[in-house]
Design a protein around this motif. Structure first.
Motif, PDB file in Angstrom:
ATOM      1  N   TYR A  67       0.834  -1.201   0.000  1.00  0.00           N
ATOM      2  CA  TYR A  67       0.000   0.000   0.000  1.00  0.00           C
ATOM      3  C   TYR A  67       0.876   1.262   0.000  1.00  0.00           C
ATOM      4  O   TYR A  67       0.671   2.168  -0.798  1.00  0.00           O
ATOM      5  CB  TYR A  67      -0.934  -0.003   1.217  1.00  0.00           C
ATOM      6  N   VAL A  68       1.864   1.314   0.881  1.00  0.00           N
ATOM      7  CA  VAL A  68       2.722   2.497   0.983  1.00  0.00           C
ATOM      8  C   VAL A  68       3.509   2.690  -0.319  1.00  0.00           C
ATOM      9  O   VAL A  68       3.660   3.825  -0.793  1.00  0.00           O
ATOM     10  CB  VAL A  68       3.656   2.410   2.218  1.00  0.00           C
ATOM     11  N   TYR A  69       3.959   1.622  -0.918  1.00  0.00           N
ATOM     12  CA  TYR A  69       4.654   1.713  -2.211  1.00  0.00           C
ATOM     13  C   TYR A  69       3.729   2.359  -3.246  1.00  0.00           C
ATOM     14  O   TYR A  69       4.142   3.266  -3.983  1.00  0.00           O
ATOM     15  CB  TYR A  69       5.082   0.312  -2.658  1.00  0.00           C
ATOM     16  N   ALA A  70       2.482   1.910  -3.303  1.00  0.00           N
ATOM     17  CA  ALA A  70       1.506   2.481  -4.242  1.00  0.00           C
ATOM     18  C   ALA A  70       1.233   3.951  -3.930  1.00  0.00           C
ATOM     19  O   ALA A  70       1.035   4.761  -4.842  1.00  0.00           O
ATOM     20  CB  ALA A  70       0.214   1.672  -4.205  1.00  0.00           C
ATOM     21  N   VAL A  71       1.231   4.313  -2.653  1.00  0.00           N
ATOM     22  CA  VAL A  71       1.023   5.704  -2.248  1.00  0.00           C
ATOM     23  C   VAL A  71       2.177   6.576  -2.760  1.00  0.00           C
ATOM     24  O   VAL A  71       1.949   7.679  -3.265  1.00  0.00           O
ATOM     25  CB  VAL A  71       0.854   5.820  -0.718  1.00  0.00           C
ATOM     26  N   TYR A  72       3.411   6.091  -2.639  1.00  0.00           N
ATOM     27  CA  TYR A  72       4.557   6.827  -3.184  1.00  0.00           C
ATOM     28  C   TYR A  72       4.378   7.061  -4.680  1.00  0.00           C
ATOM     29  O   TYR A  72       4.580   8.177  -5.174  1.00  0.00           O
ATOM     30  CB  TYR A  72       5.864   6.052  -2.970  1.00  0.00           C
ATOM     31  N   LEU A  73       4.011   6.022  -5.409  1.00  0.00           N
ATOM     32  CA  LEU A  73       3.840   6.150  -6.859  1.00  0.00           C
ATOM     33  C   LEU A  73       2.725   7.125  -7.208  1.00  0.00           C
ATOM     34  O   LEU A  73       2.857   7.918  -8.145  1.00  0.00           O
ATOM     35  CB  LEU A  73       3.584   4.783  -7.485  1.00  0.00           C
ATOM     36  N   GLU A  74       1.638   7.088  -6.461  1.00  0.00           N
ATOM     37  CA  GLU A  74       0.527   8.009  -6.709  1.00  0.00           C
ATOM     38  C   GLU A  74       0.943   9.453  -6.439  1.00  0.00           C
ATOM     39  O   GLU A  74       0.612  10.358  -7.203  1.00  0.00           O
ATOM     40  CB  GLU A  74      -0.682   7.632  -5.848  1.00  0.00           C
ATOM     41  N   ALA A  75       1.681   9.678  -5.360  1.00  0.00           N
ATOM     42  CA  ALA A  75       2.150  11.033  -5.051  1.00  0.00           C
ATOM     43  C   ALA A  75       3.105  11.527  -6.140  1.00  0.00           C
ATOM     44  O   ALA A  75       3.050  12.691  -6.538  1.00  0.00           O
ATOM     45  CB  ALA A  75       2.822  11.067  -3.683  1.00  0.00           C
ATOM     46  N   LEU A  76       3.968  10.647  -6.643  1.00  0.00           N
ATOM     47  CA  LEU A  76       4.862  11.013  -7.747  1.00  0.00           C
ATOM     48  C   LEU A  76       4.068  11.363  -9.006  1.00  0.00           C
ATOM     49  O   LEU A  76       4.384  12.338  -9.700  1.00  0.00           O
ATOM     50  CB  LEU A  76       5.841   9.880  -8.054  1.00  0.00           C
ATOM     51  N   ASP A  77       3.035  10.585  -9.302  1.00  0.00           N
ATOM     52  CA  ASP A  77       2.187  10.878 -10.466  1.00  0.00           C
ATOM     53  C   ASP A  77       1.490  12.221 -10.313  1.00  0.00           C
ATOM     54  O   ASP A  77       1.391  12.991 -11.281  1.00  0.00           O
ATOM     55  CB  ASP A  77       1.135   9.787 -10.667  1.00  0.00           C
ATOM     56  N   ARG A  78       1.007  12.508  -9.122  1.00  0.00           N
ATOM     57  CA  ARG A  78       0.337  13.791  -8.886  1.00  0.00           C
ATOM     58  C   ARG A  78       1.309  14.956  -9.042  1.00  0.00           C
ATOM     59  O   ARG A  78       0.969  15.995  -9.591  1.00  0.00           O
ATOM     60  CB  ARG A  78      -0.322  13.799  -7.508  1.00  0.00           C
ATOM     61  N   PHE A  79       2.537  14.765  -8.548  1.00  0.00           N
ATOM     62  CA  PHE A  79       3.548  15.804  -8.738  1.00  0.00           C
ATOM     63  C   PHE A  79       3.840  15.990 -10.220  1.00  0.00           C
ATOM     64  O   PHE A  79       3.929  17.121 -10.711  1.00  0.00           O
ATOM     65  CB  PHE A  79       4.845  15.471  -7.994  1.00  0.00           C
ATOM     66  N   LYS A  80       3.998  14.896 -10.938  1.00  0.00           N
ATOM     67  CA  LYS A  80       4.298  14.969 -12.372  1.00  0.00           C
ATOM     68  C   LYS A  80       3.217  15.747 -13.115  1.00  0.00           C
ATOM     69  O   LYS A  80       3.532  16.576 -13.972  1.00  0.00           O
ATOM     70  CB  LYS A  80       4.428  13.563 -12.954  1.00  0.00           C
ATOM     71  N   ASP A  81       1.952  15.500 -12.792  1.00  0.00           N
ATOM     72  CA  ASP A  81       0.853  16.227 -13.432  1.00  0.00           C
ATOM     73  C   ASP A  81       0.953  17.725 -13.150  1.00  0.00           C
ATOM     74  O   ASP A  81       0.795  18.548 -14.048  1.00  0.00           O
ATOM     75  CB  ASP A  81      -0.502  15.697 -12.959  1.00  0.00           C
ATOM     76  N   GLU A  82       1.195  18.080 -11.891  1.00  0.00           N
ATOM     77  CA  GLU A  82       1.316  19.492 -11.514  1.00  0.00           C
ATOM     78  C   GLU A  82       2.530  20.139 -12.182  1.00  0.00           C
ATOM     79  O   GLU A  82       2.459  21.250 -12.690  1.00  0.00           O
ATOM     80  CB  GLU A  82       1.437  19.635  -9.990  1.00  0.00           C
ATOM     81  N   TYR A  83       3.630  19.428 -12.175  1.00  0.00           N
ATOM     82  CA  TYR A  83       4.873  19.934 -12.748  1.00  0.00           C
ATOM     83  C   TYR A  83       4.734  20.137 -14.262  1.00  0.00           C
ATOM     84  O   TYR A  83       5.150  21.165 -14.808  1.00  0.00           O
ATOM     85  CB  TYR A  83       6.005  18.962 -12.422  1.00  0.00           C
ATOM     86  N   SER A  84       4.137  19.161 -14.925  1.00  0.00           N
ATOM     87  CA  SER A  84       3.938  19.249 -16.377  1.00  0.00           C
ATOM     88  C   SER A  84       3.070  20.450 -16.735  1.00  0.00           C
ATOM     89  O   SER A  84       3.393  21.210 -17.662  1.00  0.00           O
ATOM     90  CB  SER A  84       3.288  17.974 -16.915  1.00  0.00           C
TER      91      SER A  84
END
Length: 135
Positions: A67-84
């Motif tokens: 679960y925590v691994y998936a949470v890290y990936l989701e947070a990275l995806d959210r950052f990528k969307d904002e950054y892009s």
């Protein structure tokens, strides 16, 4: 622009793995079970629905790790969307920004924050951090 995004996400992914590796999942699972923390389910196909199998007080270490691994990936995806999106608007100055991506499950208290130069995991009383300052 794609190369800028790719480089930033690669850097942050490295920090995410470093931060993740510092978590004592046995201790985290024990604390969640002791508190009988309940993960709020944020809807169909949520991370909580996908990874949290057992009831409060009966969680297993492997499910919390996944679960925590998936949470890290989701947070990275959210950052990528904002950054892009930010880069499209600020193409001429890609280093001047204050963005972050985050995933927070209020019920359990598990939170991952991704900033421009660091990744942070929080669960009271556990907190891990990794950034370019660690190099």
């Amino acid at each position: 622009m794609d190369k800028i995004i790719e480089n930033k996400i690669n850097e942050l992914t490295k920090y995410a793995f470093e931060s993740y590796s510092k978590i004592d999942f046995v201790d985290l699972t024990d604390m969640l079970n002791y508190r009988t923390a309940d993960f709020n389910n944020v809807g169909k196909d949520s991370l909580e629905e996908k990874y949290i199998i057992h009831s409060p007080g009966e969680y297993e270490c492997k499910e919390i790790q996944q679960y925590v691994y998936a949470v890290y990936l989701e947070a990275l995806d959210r950052f990528k969307d904002e950054y892009s999106a930010w880069l499209v608007d600020n193409e001429n100055n890609p280093d001047d920004y204050e963005l972050f991506g985050e995933y927070y499950n209020h019920g359990s208290g598990i939170q991952v924050k991704v900033f421009v130069d660091s990744v942070e995991f929080n669960y009271t009383p556990i907190s891990t951090y990794s950034s370019n300052e660690d190099e």
